[in-house]
Scaffold this active site. Structure first.
Site, mmCIF file in Angstrom:
data_model
loop_
_atom_site.group_PDB
_atom_site.id
_atom_site.type_symbol
_atom_site.label_atom_id
_atom_site.label_comp_id
_atom_site.label_asym_id
_atom_site.label_seq_id
_atom_site.Cartn_x
_atom_site.Cartn_y
_atom_site.Cartn_z
ATOM 1 N N CYS A 184 0.789 -1.179 -0.055
ATOM 2 C CA CYS A 184 0.253 0.173 0.036
ATOM 3 C C CYS A 184 0.796 1.188 0.064
ATOM 4 O O CYS A 184 1.979 1.310 0.659
ATOM 5 C CB CYS A 184 -1.000 -0.097 1.314
ATOM 6 S SG CYS A 184 -1.776 1.656 1.590
ATOM 7 N N HIS B 215 6.314 -6.780 3.224
ATOM 8 C CA HIS B 215 7.056 -5.827 2.516
ATOM 9 C C HIS B 215 8.210 -6.704 1.885
ATOM 10 O O HIS B 215 8.737 -7.607 2.316
ATOM 11 C CB HIS B 215 8.064 -5.274 3.752
ATOM 12 C CG HIS B 215 9.109 -4.445 3.215
ATOM 13 N ND1 HIS B 215 8.849 -3.235 2.664
ATOM 14 C CD2 HIS B 215 10.499 -4.263 3.502
ATOM 15 C CE1 HIS B 215 10.078 -2.671 2.190
ATOM 16 N NE2 HIS B 215 11.179 -3.389 2.774
ATOM 17 N N GLN C 32 14.968 -4.294 -3.694
ATOM 18 C CA GLN C 32 16.078 -4.988 -4.656
ATOM 19 C C GLN C 32 16.802 -4.246 -5.412
ATOM 20 O O GLN C 32 17.968 -4.486 -5.699
ATOM 21 C CB GLN C 32 15.088 -6.006 -5.637
ATOM 22 C CG GLN C 32 14.739 -5.537 -6.820
ATOM 23 C CD GLN C 32 13.282 -4.655 -6.541
ATOM 24 O OE1 GLN C 32 12.881 -4.570 -5.406
ATOM 25 N NE2 GLN C 32 12.927 -4.081 -7.418
ATOM 26 N N ASP D 89 4.406 0.369 12.814
ATOM 27 C CA ASP D 89 4.396 1.184 13.806
ATOM 28 C C ASP D 89 4.352 2.650 12.988
ATOM 29 O O ASP D 89 4.088 2.760 11.700
ATOM 30 C CB ASP D 89 5.553 1.097 14.903
ATOM 31 C CG ASP D 89 6.643 1.268 14.109
ATOM 32 O OD1 ASP D 89 7.083 1.583 12.829
ATOM 33 O OD2 ASP D 89 7.721 0.848 14.898
ATOM 34 N N ASP E 203 8.322 0.660 7.531
ATOM 35 C CA ASP E 203 8.739 -0.857 7.612
ATOM 36 C C ASP E 203 9.742 -1.028 8.808
ATOM 37 O O ASP E 203 11.065 -1.387 8.605
ATOM 38 C CB ASP E 203 9.696 -1.073 6.199
ATOM 39 C CG ASP E 203 8.782 -0.822 5.117
ATOM 40 O OD1 ASP E 203 7.575 -0.954 4.877
ATOM 41 O OD2 ASP E 203 9.339 -0.240 4.018
ATOM 42 N N LYS F 55 11.749 7.001 -2.377
ATOM 43 C CA LYS F 55 11.564 7.085 -3.871
ATOM 44 C C LYS F 55 12.576 8.115 -4.391
ATOM 45 O O LYS F 55 13.025 7.799 -5.566
ATOM 46 C CB LYS F 55 10.021 7.738 -4.287
ATOM 47 C CG LYS F 55 9.683 7.817 -5.603
ATOM 48 C CD LYS F 55 9.429 6.206 -6.198
ATOM 49 C CE LYS F 55 9.079 6.385 -7.761
ATOM 50 N NZ LYS F 55 8.047 7.061 -8.022
ATOM 51 N N ASN G 239 14.332 3.649 -16.702
ATOM 52 C CA ASN G 239 14.965 4.087 -15.399
ATOM 53 C C ASN G 239 16.112 4.796 -15.731
ATOM 54 O O ASN G 239 16.251 6.143 -15.691
ATOM 55 C CB ASN G 239 15.029 3.082 -14.495
ATOM 56 C CG ASN G 239 13.759 2.190 -13.983
ATOM 57 O OD1 ASN G 239 12.869 2.943 -13.684
ATOM 58 N ND2 ASN G 239 13.841 1.046 -13.538
#
Ligand code: 0FX
Length: 253
Positions: free
Chosen positions: A82, A100, A113, A131, A135, A194, A228
């Site tokens: 999410c 995750h 990765q 929390d 992660d 990101k 990318n």
């Protein structure tokens, strides 16, 4: 035992896989709802389990009223890739579990990765309690996956999501019946966002890297048809995208 469960996801494949596992386990007396974030396109999500189409809601967790409503209606929330950060109010009031695609705490955050290939760290998958940090919560289950010199981001990612699905299959019942055990992450580990990924994508033409570092960077940025890695064409200032084709020789040949 938790009864009112909601699964929030922005990844169609992972949501479908999760729905199939839940349906296969035929757990009586639970209600499971499915939701996506406002970032996802509703039309991409059509979850089918045993000829039944599940109804998908759109949940904006930045909206206070929505968060209050979710707290009132559900006693267990799964975040299955999410893209919304769960607000503190939500994680403090309802049991929230995240799946995750990285091995916590080594590869927290985005596109684990990619950073595992660049930094040559171990990688795997983790199920953990959520929390207020990304992660970061108590670990319910985790496992490594193999990382090969012939991997690209895509081949390694495919191995990781397979492992995530295996872990969900193995641990779902203990989570729903609230009988699972947890362990604390050994350290704060590494967190990538990101923007860290975006920074990697421009190849500076005067940058000096070893062949290994350069190959690793291209492998880490090669993921199917995603554009990318790029360099800027000095002649016209346009981006030139590149990816790498990697294939290990077959011993049988
Ligand atoms: O759903 P997901 O696989 O996972 C991501 C994060 O990595 C994860 O830590 C977080 N919990 C979750 C909410 O979001 O992401 P995806 O489906 O957007 O991308 C899958 C892979 O595709 C990613 O690991 C790398 C690759 N990719 C994706 C995009 C959008 C690229 O190589 N380039 C891209 O522009």
């Amino acid at each position: 035992m938790y009864k009112n469960i909601i699964v929030i996801s922005d990844n169609q494949f992972m949501m479908q896989s999760f729905a199939e596992i839940i349906s296969k386990k035929q757990i009586d007396s639970i209600n499971v709802s499915y939701a996506i974030s406002p970032y996802s396109n509703y039309l991409d999500f059509n979850i089918l389990t045993e000829n039944r189409s599940e109804i998908i809601n759109v949940l904006d967790l930045k909206n206070q009223d929505t968060v209050k409503q979710v707290i009132k209606e559900y006693d267990l929330i799964f975040s299955i890739h999410c893209k919304q950060l769960f607000p503190k109010e939500l994680v403090d009031n309802v049991k929230c579990i995240n799946v995750h695609p990285g091995y916590n705490p080594l590869n927290r955050g985005w596109y684990p990765q990619v950073f595992a290939i660049i930094n040559d760290t171990n990688i795997g998958a983790t199920i953990h309690e959520i929390d207020e940090f990304m992660d970061h919560g108590a670990i319910i289950a985790r496992a490594f996956v193999e990382k090969k010199y012939s991997d690209t981001s895509l081949s390694l990612y495919n191995r990781i999501i397979e492992k995530e699905i295996e872990l969900i299959d193995e641990h779902l019942l203990s989570i729903i019946t609230n009988t699972y055990k947890t362990s604390a992450p050994e350290s704060e580990g590494n967190l990538y966002l990101k923007k860290d990924f975006n920074k990697l994508t421009e190849i500076q033409l005067d940058e000096r890297l070893s062949a290994l570092e350069f190959i690793n960077k291209l492998r880490a940025l090669t993921h199917g048809t995603y554009k990318n890695a790029y360099f800027v064409n000095p002649e016209n200032g346009k981006k030139v995208f590149l990816s790498i084709n990697v294939e290990e020789e077959n011993e049988d040949l």
